[in-house]
Motif scaffolding. Structure first.
Motif, PDB file in Angstrom:
ATOM      1  N   VAL A  21      11.488  52.197   2.952  1.00 55.74           N
ATOM      2  CA  VAL A  21      10.790  51.142   2.217  1.00 55.74           C
ATOM      3  C   VAL A  21      11.180  49.783   2.788  1.00 55.74           C
ATOM      4  CG1 VAL A  21      10.446  50.081  -0.048  1.00 55.74           C
ATOM      5  CG2 VAL A  21      10.731  52.558   0.134  1.00 55.74           C
ATOM      6  N   PRO A  22      10.195  48.940   3.164  1.00 54.18           N
ATOM      7  CA  PRO A  22      10.505  47.657   3.810  1.00 54.18           C
ATOM      8  C   PRO A  22      10.827  46.542   2.829  1.00 54.18           C
ATOM      9  CG  PRO A  22       8.143  47.941   3.697  1.00 54.18           C
ATOM     10  CD  PRO A  22       8.750  49.193   3.097  1.00 54.18           C
ATOM     11  N   TRP A  23      11.314  46.880   1.661  1.00 56.52           N
ATOM     12  CA  TRP A  23      11.655  45.875   0.656  1.00 56.52           C
ATOM     13  C   TRP A  23      13.161  45.858   0.462  1.00 56.52           C
ATOM     14  CZ3 TRP A  23       7.975  45.393  -4.135  1.00 56.52           C
ATOM     15  CH2 TRP A  23       6.670  45.128  -3.683  1.00 56.52           C
ATOM     16  N   SER A  24      13.694  44.666   0.264  1.00 51.64           N
ATOM     17  CA  SER A  24      15.138  44.537   0.049  1.00 51.64           C
ATOM     18  C   SER A  24      15.502  44.414  -1.422  1.00 51.64           C
ATOM     19  CB  SER A  24      15.676  43.311   0.809  1.00 51.64           C
ATOM     20  OG  SER A  24      15.046  42.123   0.352  1.00 51.64           O
ATOM     21  N   ILE A  25      14.488  44.357  -2.304  1.00 51.64           N
ATOM     22  CA  ILE A  25      14.789  44.197  -3.721  1.00 51.64           C
ATOM     23  C   ILE A  25      15.473  45.439  -4.261  1.00 51.64           C
ATOM     24  CG2 ILE A  25      12.951  42.557  -4.175  1.00 51.64           C
ATOM     25  CD1 ILE A  25      11.216  44.782  -5.152  1.00 51.64           C
ATOM     26  N   ARG A  26      16.321  45.252  -5.250  1.00 49.57           N
ATOM     27  CA  ARG A  26      17.137  46.349  -5.760  1.00 49.57           C
ATOM     28  C   ARG A  26      16.412  47.092  -6.879  1.00 49.57           C
ATOM     29  NH1 ARG A  26      23.334  43.877  -5.856  1.00 49.57           N
ATOM     30  NH2 ARG A  26      23.452  43.468  -3.604  1.00 49.57           N
ATOM     31  N   TRP A  27      15.389  47.828  -6.474  1.00 54.54           N
ATOM     32  CA  TRP A  27      14.712  48.708  -7.413  1.00 54.54           C
ATOM     33  C   TRP A  27      15.220  50.133  -7.202  1.00 54.54           C
ATOM     34  CZ3 TRP A  27       8.781  47.319  -7.820  1.00 54.54           C
ATOM     35  CH2 TRP A  27       8.668  46.035  -8.355  1.00 54.54           C
ATOM     36  N   VAL A  28      14.941  50.970  -8.155  1.00 51.40           N
ATOM     37  CA  VAL A  28      15.260  52.389  -8.030  1.00 51.40           C
ATOM     38  C   VAL A  28      14.044  53.082  -7.419  1.00 51.40           C
ATOM     39  CG1 VAL A  28      15.851  54.505  -9.250  1.00 51.40           C
ATOM     40  CG2 VAL A  28      16.832  52.310  -9.994  1.00 51.40           C
ATOM     41  N   TRP A  29      14.236  53.698  -6.246  1.00 47.48           N
ATOM     42  CA  TRP A  29      13.118  54.304  -5.533  1.00 47.48           C
ATOM     43  C   TRP A  29      13.171  55.827  -5.600  1.00 47.48           C
ATOM     44  CZ3 TRP A  29       9.254  51.282  -3.791  1.00 47.48           C
ATOM     45  CH2 TRP A  29       9.523  49.922  -3.611  1.00 47.48           C
ATOM     46  N   THR A  30      12.023  56.430  -5.855  1.00 46.74           N
ATOM     47  CA  THR A  30      11.859  57.877  -5.768  1.00 46.74           C
ATOM     48  C   THR A  30      10.687  58.155  -4.826  1.00 46.74           C
ATOM     49  OG1 THR A  30      10.435  57.885  -7.737  1.00 46.74           O
ATOM     50  CG2 THR A  30      12.792  58.339  -8.062  1.00 46.74           C
ATOM     51  N   TYR A  31      10.602  59.388  -4.327  1.00 42.85           N
ATOM     52  CA  TYR A  31       9.652  59.685  -3.267  1.00 42.85           C
ATOM     53  C   TYR A  31       8.874  60.972  -3.564  1.00 42.85           C
ATOM     54  CZ  TYR A  31      12.663  56.309  -0.967  1.00 42.85           C
ATOM     55  OH  TYR A  31      13.390  55.184  -0.674  1.00 42.85           O
ATOM     56  N   ARG A  32       7.597  60.960  -3.179  1.00 43.23           N
ATOM     57  CA  ARG A  32       6.749  62.147  -3.226  1.00 43.23           C
ATOM     58  C   ARG A  32       6.154  62.355  -1.841  1.00 43.23           C
ATOM     59  NH1 ARG A  32       2.335  62.148  -7.649  1.00 43.23           N
ATOM     60  NH2 ARG A  32       2.361  64.367  -7.106  1.00 43.23           N
ATOM     61  N   TRP A  33       5.829  63.616  -1.541  1.00 46.01           N
ATOM     62  CA  TRP A  33       5.366  63.974  -0.208  1.00 46.01           C
ATOM     63  C   TRP A  33       4.025  64.694  -0.291  1.00 46.01           C
ATOM     64  CZ3 TRP A  33       8.152  62.157   3.861  1.00 46.01           C
ATOM     65  CH2 TRP A  33       9.435  61.664   3.544  1.00 46.01           C
ATOM     66  N   PHE A  34       3.140  64.386   0.661  1.00 48.88           N
ATOM     67  CA  PHE A  34       1.801  64.973   0.689  1.00 48.88           C
ATOM     68  C   PHE A  34       1.493  65.475   2.097  1.00 48.88           C
ATOM     69  CE2 PHE A  34       1.621  61.117  -2.096  1.00 48.88           C
ATOM     70  CZ  PHE A  34       1.675  61.788  -3.307  1.00 48.88           C
ATOM     71  N   LYS A  35       0.613  66.482   2.169  1.00 49.94           N
ATOM     72  CA  LYS A  35       0.195  67.046   3.458  1.00 49.94           C
ATOM     73  C   LYS A  35      -1.316  67.170   3.493  1.00 49.94           C
ATOM     74  CE  LYS A  35       0.906  71.024   6.554  1.00 49.94           C
ATOM     75  NZ  LYS A  35      -0.462  71.553   6.597  1.00 49.94           N
ATOM     76  N   ASP A  36      -1.903  66.751   4.619  1.00 55.44           N
ATOM     77  CA  ASP A  36      -3.333  66.866   4.931  1.00 55.44           C
ATOM     78  C   ASP A  36      -4.212  65.923   4.117  1.00 55.44           C
ATOM     79  OD1 ASP A  36      -2.802  68.772   6.874  1.00 55.44           O
ATOM     80  OD2 ASP A  36      -2.993  70.433   5.459  1.00 55.44           O
ATOM     81  N   THR A  37      -3.900  65.698   2.840  1.00 52.69           N
ATOM     82  CA  THR A  37      -4.673  64.782   2.013  1.00 52.69           C
ATOM     83  C   THR A  37      -3.717  63.940   1.173  1.00 52.69           C
ATOM     84  OG1 THR A  37      -6.476  66.391   1.839  1.00 52.69           O
ATOM     85  CG2 THR A  37      -6.488  64.569   0.275  1.00 52.69           C
ATOM     86  N   PRO A  38      -3.847  62.604   1.220  1.00 52.32           N
ATOM     87  CA  PRO A  38      -2.985  61.780   0.368  1.00 52.32           C
ATOM     88  C   PRO A  38      -3.152  62.154  -1.102  1.00 52.32           C
ATOM     89  CG  PRO A  38      -4.173  60.416   1.952  1.00 52.32           C
ATOM     90  CD  PRO A  38      -4.772  61.789   2.035  1.00 52.32           C
ATOM     91  N   HIS A  39      -2.044  62.197  -1.816  1.00 59.07           N
ATOM     92  CA  HIS A  39      -2.004  62.513  -3.246  1.00 59.07           C
ATOM     93  C   HIS A  39      -2.185  64.000  -3.532  1.00 59.07           C
ATOM     94  CE1 HIS A  39      -1.990  58.229  -3.734  1.00 59.07           C
ATOM     95  NE2 HIS A  39      -3.203  58.106  -3.251  1.00 59.07           N
ATOM     96  N   ALA A  40      -2.263  64.846  -2.478  1.00 60.80           N
ATOM     97  CA  ALA A  40      -2.285  66.297  -2.678  1.00 60.80           C
ATOM     98  C   ALA A  40      -0.854  66.794  -2.480  1.00 60.80           C
ATOM     99  CB  ALA A  40      -3.230  66.978  -1.700  1.00 60.80           C
ATOM    100  N   ALA A  41      -0.169  67.079  -3.572  1.00 60.22           N
ATOM    101  CA  ALA A  41       1.254  67.410  -3.513  1.00 60.22           C
ATOM    102  C   ALA A  41       1.491  68.678  -2.706  1.00 60.22           C
ATOM    103  CB  ALA A  41       1.814  67.571  -4.923  1.00 60.22           C
ATOM    104  N   LEU A  42       2.597  68.695  -1.977  1.00 59.76           N
ATOM    105  CA  LEU A  42       2.973  69.880  -1.215  1.00 59.76           C
ATOM    106  C   LEU A  42       3.404  71.006  -2.145  1.00 59.76           C
ATOM    107  CD1 LEU A  42       4.926  67.991   1.523  1.00 59.76           C
ATOM    108  CD2 LEU A  42       3.181  69.678   2.048  1.00 59.76           C
ATOM    109  N   THR A  43       3.028  72.223  -1.784  1.00 59.01           N
ATOM    110  CA  THR A  43       3.453  73.368  -2.571  1.00 59.01           C
ATOM    111  C   THR A  43       4.898  73.716  -2.237  1.00 59.01           C
ATOM    112  OG1 THR A  43       2.573  74.861  -0.881  1.00 59.01           O
ATOM    113  CG2 THR A  43       1.113  74.300  -2.720  1.00 59.01           C
TER     114      THR A  43
END
Length: 213
Positions: free
Chosen positions: A38-60
């Motif tokens: 993440v290119p931000w320096s602000i101190r937020w709490v970051w979590t991550y999700r991952w997708f394959k072939d189509t954005p917003h299509a969650a990996l099985t």
């Protein structure tokens, strides 16, 4: 709570999705890691999700696919892993939530190439703290194309040692006195976890994933 969908706003920095080992071509059967920065320096709490072939299509769910913080690792890559991958970073502040979507990383799985093999003298890729293992790059017939051993880890990022200088210290290892192009790792700790591969003159070996717990 306000939700800011910043991935859709022009000129908003996107997360950087990097591939380790670098490059889009992956050998069949090796390991690969994707990292979402993440290119931000602000101190937020970051979590991550991952997708394959189509954005917003969650990996099985897949036992060969491992998620750890901002990294997504694939063990023993198969042809089904060919495709485009995205990461979505969700940042939570005091009064808002921000969603940032990366550009895709495209992985091509090569079935035709036979890479120079990285040799690891272990029966398992899972190790315990305090143990040891060694890694050997292919033997080079020319000193002008000496092999380099590289490691990418969740904790320490990218590290490299050059066998032309006969040193393993950048990776916290020791050169073997009996075997050329070999680093020995003793008193293992979490920093020894990660991907290991060799590079020389534009070529690279297969990558292996080592876990120290």
């Amino acid at each position: 709570m306000n939700i800011l969908l910043l991935s859709a706003v022009v000129d908003t920095p996107r997360p950087t999705l990097s591939v380790w080992p670098p490059g889009s071509s992956i050998y069949l059967g090796e390991s690969v890691s994707l990292r979402c920065s993440v290119p931000w320096s602000i101190r937020w709490v970051w979590t991550y999700r991952w997708f394959k072939d189509t954005p917003h299509a969650a990996l099985t769910s897949n036992p060969r696919h491992l998620v750890h913080g901002d990294s997504y690792s694939i063990i023993a890559v198969g042809t089904a892993d060919w495709g485009s991958y995205w990461c979505q970073a969700e940042g939570k502040g005091a009064n808002s939530t921000t969603l940032l979507l990366s550009d895709p990383a495209n992985l091509t799985v090569s079935e035709l190439l036979s890479p120079p093999l990285l040799s690891v003298n272990i029966s398992s890729r899972q190790h315990f703290r305090g143990g040891h293992f060694s890694v050997q790059c292919p033997l080079s017939k020319s000193t002008s194309t000496a092999w380099r051993l590289r490691q990418f880890s969740q904790d320490l990022g990218d590290r490299t040692t050059d066998f032309g200088n006969d040193s393993c210290s950048p990776l916290e290892g020791a050169p073997s006195q009996q075997s050329p192009n070999t680093c020995i790792f003793n008193s293992l700790y979490s920093g020894n976890s990660g991907l290991y591969w060799c590079e020389s003159g534009g070529r690279r070996s297969n990558a292996v994933n080592i876990t120290v717990s």
